[in-house]
Scaffold this active site. Structure first.
Site, PDB file in Angstrom:
ATOM      1  N   ARG A   1       0.823  -1.204   0.000  1.00  0.00           N
ATOM      2  CA  ARG A   1       0.000   0.000   0.000  1.00  0.00           C
ATOM      3  C   ARG A   1       0.853   1.249   0.000  1.00  0.00           C
ATOM      4  O   ARG A   1       0.471   2.268  -0.560  1.00  0.00           O
ATOM      5  CB  ARG A   1      -0.901  -0.016   1.232  1.00  0.00           C
ATOM      6  CG  ARG A   1      -1.619   1.283   1.486  1.00  0.00           C
ATOM      7  CD  ARG A   1      -2.651   1.149   2.564  1.00  0.00           C
ATOM      8  NE  ARG A   1      -3.648   0.162   2.201  1.00  0.00           N
ATOM      9  CZ  ARG A   1      -4.230  -0.676   3.061  1.00  0.00           C
ATOM     10  NH1 ARG A   1      -3.900  -0.665   4.329  1.00  0.00           N
ATOM     11  NH2 ARG A   1      -5.123  -1.533   2.643  1.00  0.00           N
ATOM     12  N   TYR A   2       1.991   1.188   0.676  1.00  0.00           N
ATOM     13  CA  TYR A   2       2.865   2.352   0.807  1.00  0.00           C
ATOM     14  C   TYR A   2       4.041   2.199  -0.151  1.00  0.00           C
ATOM     15  O   TYR A   2       4.382   1.084  -0.561  1.00  0.00           O
ATOM     16  CB  TYR A   2       3.372   2.449   2.244  1.00  0.00           C
ATOM     17  CG  TYR A   2       2.301   2.727   3.272  1.00  0.00           C
ATOM     18  CD1 TYR A   2       1.684   3.969   3.332  1.00  0.00           C
ATOM     19  CD2 TYR A   2       1.923   1.753   4.190  1.00  0.00           C
ATOM     20  CE1 TYR A   2       0.715   4.237   4.290  1.00  0.00           C
ATOM     21  CE2 TYR A   2       0.958   2.016   5.153  1.00  0.00           C
ATOM     22  CZ  TYR A   2       0.356   3.264   5.198  1.00  0.00           C
ATOM     23  OH  TYR A   2      -0.593   3.516   6.147  1.00  0.00           O
TER      24      TYR A   2
ATOM     25  N   ARG B   1       7.398  -0.001   1.573  1.00  0.00           N
ATOM     26  CA  ARG B   1       7.304  -1.114   2.522  1.00  0.00           C
ATOM     27  C   ARG B   1       6.083  -1.969   2.229  1.00  0.00           C
ATOM     28  O   ARG B   1       5.091  -1.472   1.697  1.00  0.00           O
ATOM     29  CB  ARG B   1       7.272  -0.603   3.964  1.00  0.00           C
ATOM     30  CG  ARG B   1       6.179   0.391   4.264  1.00  0.00           C
ATOM     31  CD  ARG B   1       6.628   1.316   5.403  1.00  0.00           C
ATOM     32  NE  ARG B   1       5.577   2.187   5.908  1.00  0.00           N
ATOM     33  CZ  ARG B   1       5.209   3.326   5.318  1.00  0.00           C
ATOM     34  NH1 ARG B   1       5.724   3.693   4.182  1.00  0.00           N
ATOM     35  NH2 ARG B   1       4.267   4.071   5.869  1.00  0.00           N
TER      36      ARG B   1
ATOM     37  N   CYS C   1      -2.757 -18.306  14.282  1.00  0.00           N
ATOM     38  CA  CYS C   1      -2.466 -17.480  15.451  1.00  0.00           C
ATOM     39  C   CYS C   1      -2.588 -18.350  16.694  1.00  0.00           C
ATOM     40  O   CYS C   1      -3.304 -19.347  16.678  1.00  0.00           O
ATOM     41  CB  CYS C   1      -3.458 -16.326  15.576  1.00  0.00           C
ATOM     42  SG  CYS C   1      -3.446 -15.236  14.149  1.00  0.00           S
TER      43      CYS C   1
ATOM     44  N   CYS D   1      -8.237 -13.549  18.076  1.00  0.00           N
ATOM     45  CA  CYS D   1      -8.829 -12.380  18.714  1.00  0.00           C
ATOM     46  C   CYS D   1     -10.204 -12.137  18.106  1.00  0.00           C
ATOM     47  O   CYS D   1     -10.341 -12.096  16.886  1.00  0.00           O
ATOM     48  CB  CYS D   1      -7.971 -11.147  18.471  1.00  0.00           C
ATOM     49  SG  CYS D   1      -6.224 -11.443  18.779  1.00  0.00           S
TER      50      CYS D   1
ATOM     51  N   CYS E   1     -10.426  -9.313  15.445  1.00  0.00           N
ATOM     52  CA  CYS E   1      -9.461  -9.313  14.342  1.00  0.00           C
ATOM     53  C   CYS E   1     -10.035  -8.672  13.076  1.00  0.00           C
ATOM     54  O   CYS E   1     -11.160  -8.941  12.676  1.00  0.00           O
ATOM     55  CB  CYS E   1      -9.034 -10.739  14.026  1.00  0.00           C
ATOM     56  SG  CYS E   1      -7.781 -10.785  12.728  1.00  0.00           S
TER      57      CYS E   1
ATOM     58  N   ARG F   1      -8.622  -9.083  10.184  1.00  0.00           N
ATOM     59  CA  ARG F   1      -8.311  -9.968   9.059  1.00  0.00           C
ATOM     60  C   ARG F   1      -9.023 -11.312   9.211  1.00  0.00           C
ATOM     61  O   ARG F   1      -8.492 -12.356   8.851  1.00  0.00           O
ATOM     62  CB  ARG F   1      -6.793 -10.141   8.985  1.00  0.00           C
ATOM     63  CG  ARG F   1      -6.257  -9.769   7.612  1.00  0.00           C
ATOM     64  CD  ARG F   1      -4.746  -9.807   7.580  1.00  0.00           C
ATOM     65  NE  ARG F   1      -4.187  -8.485   7.587  1.00  0.00           N
ATOM     66  CZ  ARG F   1      -3.057  -8.150   8.191  1.00  0.00           C
ATOM     67  NH1 ARG F   1      -2.360  -9.042   8.863  1.00  0.00           N
ATOM     68  NH2 ARG F   1      -2.614  -6.925   8.121  1.00  0.00           N
TER      69      ARG F   1
ATOM     70  N   ASP G   1     -11.389  -1.094  13.509  1.00  0.00           N
ATOM     71  CA  ASP G   1     -11.867  -1.064  12.128  1.00  0.00           C
ATOM     72  C   ASP G   1     -13.328  -1.491  12.042  1.00  0.00           C
ATOM     73  O   ASP G   1     -13.850  -2.170  12.924  1.00  0.00           O
ATOM     74  CB  ASP G   1     -11.029  -2.018  11.263  1.00  0.00           C
ATOM     75  CG  ASP G   1      -9.607  -1.541  11.089  1.00  0.00           C
ATOM     76  OD1 ASP G   1      -9.397  -0.316  10.983  1.00  0.00           O
ATOM     77  OD2 ASP G   1      -8.697  -2.399  11.056  1.00  0.00           O
TER      78      ASP G   1
ATOM     79  N   ASP H   1      -7.114   3.559  10.446  1.00  0.00           N
ATOM     80  CA  ASP H   1      -6.742   2.966   9.174  1.00  0.00           C
ATOM     81  C   ASP H   1      -7.933   3.239   8.251  1.00  0.00           C
ATOM     82  O   ASP H   1      -9.034   2.737   8.480  1.00  0.00           O
ATOM     83  CB  ASP H   1      -6.488   1.457   9.342  1.00  0.00           C
ATOM     84  CG  ASP H   1      -5.253   1.011   8.580  1.00  0.00           C
ATOM     85  OD1 ASP H   1      -4.974   1.617   7.518  1.00  0.00           O
ATOM     86  OD2 ASP H   1      -4.577   0.069   9.021  1.00  0.00           O
TER      87      ASP H   1
ATOM     88  N   LYS I   1      -2.916   4.570   7.196  1.00  0.00           N
ATOM     89  CA  LYS I   1      -3.106   5.047   8.567  1.00  0.00           C
ATOM     90  C   LYS I   1      -3.097   6.572   8.615  1.00  0.00           C
ATOM     91  O   LYS I   1      -2.189   7.195   8.088  1.00  0.00           O
ATOM     92  CB  LYS I   1      -1.992   4.496   9.455  1.00  0.00           C
ATOM     93  CG  LYS I   1      -1.994   2.992   9.535  1.00  0.00           C
ATOM     94  CD  LYS I   1      -0.790   2.497  10.308  1.00  0.00           C
ATOM     95  CE  LYS I   1      -0.718   0.991  10.350  1.00  0.00           C
ATOM     96  NZ  LYS I   1      -0.371   0.397   9.031  1.00  0.00           N
TER      97      LYS I   1
HETATM   98  C1  LIG Z   1       0.446  -0.618   8.864  1.00  0.00           C
HETATM   99  C2  LIG Z   1       0.908  -0.991   7.568  1.00  0.00           C
HETATM  100  C3  LIG Z   1       2.253  -0.835   7.204  1.00  0.00           C
HETATM  101  C4  LIG Z   1       3.270  -0.257   8.149  1.00  0.00           C
HETATM  102  O1  LIG Z   1       2.997   1.082   8.435  1.00  0.00           O
HETATM  103  P1  LIG Z   1       4.037   1.924   9.300  1.00  0.00           P
HETATM  104  O2  LIG Z   1       3.315   3.215   9.522  1.00  0.00           O
HETATM  105  O3  LIG Z   1       5.276   2.045   8.492  1.00  0.00           O
HETATM  106  O4  LIG Z   1       4.278   1.168  10.568  1.00  0.00           O
HETATM  107  C5  LIG Z   1       2.625  -1.202   5.939  1.00  0.00           C
HETATM  108  N1  LIG Z   1       1.746  -1.712   5.058  1.00  0.00           N
HETATM  109  C6  LIG Z   1       0.437  -1.854   5.370  1.00  0.00           C
HETATM  110  C7  LIG Z   1      -0.480  -2.412   4.350  1.00  0.00           C
HETATM  111  C8  LIG Z   1      -0.027  -1.514   6.633  1.00  0.00           C
HETATM  112  O5  LIG Z   1      -1.312  -1.687   6.943  1.00  0.00           O
HETATM  113  S1  SF4 Z   2      -5.504  -9.719  15.628  1.00  0.00           S
HETATM  114 FE1  SF4 Z   2      -5.994 -11.328  14.097  1.00  0.00          FE
HETATM  115  S2  SF4 Z   2      -4.043 -11.750  13.067  1.00  0.00           S
HETATM  116 FE2  SF4 Z   2      -3.534 -10.656  14.981  1.00  0.00          FE
HETATM  117  S3  SF4 Z   2      -3.170 -12.281  16.516  1.00  0.00           S
HETATM  118 FE3  SF4 Z   2      -5.316 -11.709  16.693  1.00  0.00          FE
HETATM  119  S4  SF4 Z   2      -6.426 -13.158  15.356  1.00  0.00           S
HETATM  120 FE4  SF4 Z   2      -4.245 -13.220  14.779  1.00  0.00          FE
END
Ligand SMILES: *Cc1c(COP(=O)(O)O)cnc(C)c1O
Ligand code: SF4
Length: 376
Positions: free
Chosen positions: A90-91, A94, A103, A107, A110, A112, A270, A307, A314
């Site tokens: 996305r960025y 990175r 996991c 959680c 979560c 995801r 989220d 986010d 973010k």
């Molecule tokens: C959070 C996140 C990062 C890392 O973000 P930083 O602000 O550099 O810690 C990188 N890629 C994605 C898709 C993210 O959600």
């Molecule tokens: S937030 Fe989601 S991905 Fe992270 S440890 Fe918990 S269940 Fe696993």
């Protein structure tokens, strides 16, 4: 088998367990189990003090997950930023690298949920595709191993991935996003830390949400990682009934520092299908931030971020400290709400009562974003 693996095998992980141990009725337990995996390992389970407490809320399924709130499964549009299934790019510089779907605790909040626990979604081929993608993109300098929890991999598998990443010349730093120091601190072993330190610079972001999670075991795990030269950060999620209270948050942030963990992000929860009941008003997050800054060590203060739904990344939120401007005086308030003026350097041709925020005048979708006038 290592101790942490044995502990995992003793997890509460079925609808039958919910019925027998927590008195759920059969049908409800079945429906919840179908919706999102259940796994509470014996360590995290032992942190529960009473039904419905902040630990319980994070790990025991709730009827509220069934509310058909119509919210998206992929609120951050991660899938549309996935050039290959294991990468979220996305960025500019990175990427997130999803290396496992497993996991040590699932959680309930979560974000995801659509991916974790489902091993068909992340496998060996996907991992190799991810490494190939990273190798082919020299603009990537920072790789964040995520998942799932990358410390669910064996030391052997994890080392293979780290080695492959370190063979790519443009990778400067590697980060691990792992909840293990909080949910299964027994995973942090001398063998693991000895391996990790070979691949420096490595950073770890962990995930503590409540002061009760800061136990002697967690402290030991964090200290072992810090002693291996790994800088530690924490990413907490603001959640109703868990930590939506400034005293709780203050205690959490201070206790993290005693374990050499630097609070990094505080996430607004989220909008995720099945986890919407955790959300709090944004004003609550701002209030908490207001009660941290100035009242305790600056080191204890995370960035409060949303986010952006739809994948905007973010976005940091701060309480309002700039109250306005009079002529070239910037009018500010401090943490005690005392008012101060700061004589600015830039000369204004005319006195104005509006805050100039030229950095807001960027184009978005062809439209100019106009700053809101601020009353003095
Ligand atoms: C959070 C996140 C990062 C890392 O973000 P930083 O602000 O550099 O810690 C990188 N890629 C994605 C898709 C993210 O959600
Ligand atoms: S937030 Fe989601 S991905 Fe992270 S440890 Fe918990 S269940 Fe696993």
């Amino acid at each position: 088998m290592e101790l942490w693996q044995e502990m995992l095998r003793k997890s509460v992980d079925s609808s039958k367990d919910l019925v027998e141990r927590f008195g759920f009725d059969n049908e409800l337990a079945e429906r919840l189990n179908k919706l999102f995996h259940i796994r509470i390992n014996p360590y995290y389970l032992s942190l529960i003090r009473y039904p419905g407490d902040p630990i319980w809320i994070q790990c025991i399924p709730s009827e509220k997950e069934l509310e058909n709130d119509g919210f998206p499964e992929d609120p951050l549009a991660e899938d549309s930023h996935s050039p290959v299934p294991s990468i979220v790019h996305r960025y500019p510089d990175r990427v997130l690298f999803l290396t496992t779907s497993q996991c040590s605790m699932y959680c309930r909040f979560c974000t995801r949920k659509r991916k974790v626990g489902d091993s068909s979604k992340i496998n060996m081929k996907f991992i190799q595709d991810g490494i190939n993608y990273i190798a082919a993109h020299p603009e990537i300098r920072d790789v964040i191993l995520s998942g799932g929890d990358p410390l669910m991999l064996t030391d052997f598998m994890l080392e293979k991935i780290l080695k492959a990443l370190r063979d790519i010349p443009h990778i400067e730093i590697i980060r691990l996003g792992t909840k293990m120091p909080c949910v299964l601190p027994q995973r942090i072993t001398p063998k693991l830390t000895k391996m990790l330190r070979k691949y420096h610079p490595i950073y770890i972001n962990t995930h503590f949400n409540h002061p009760w999670e800061i136990t002697p075991e967690a402290k030991k795990a964090c200290e072992m990682l810090a002693d291996a030269g790994i800088p530690l950060g924490n990413q907490a999620v603001l959640m109703k009934g868990v930590n939506d209270d400034s005293d709780v948050m203050l205690e959490l942030m201070r206790k993290l520092l005693t374990m050499r963990v630097k609070p990094y992000y505080l996430y607004q929860a989220d909008i995720t299908k099945g986890a919407n009941h955790f959300r709090t008003p944004v004003s609550k997050g701002l209030e908490i931030m207001d009660k941290l800054r100035g009242h305790t060590s600056g080191l204890a203060i995370p960035y409060y971020v949303i986010d952006a739904p739809g994948g905007g990344g973010k976005i940091p939120l701060l309480p309002q400290y700039v109250i306005g401007r009079a002529g070239n005086q910037v009018i500010l308030r401090n943490y005690k709400y005392d008012i101060f003026t700061y004589p600015d350097v830039e000369e204004e041709p005319e006195p104005t009562t509006q805050v100039e925020q030229p950095y807001l005048k960027k184009k978005k979708n062809g439209k100019k974003l106009q700053p809101e006038p601020v009353e003095v």
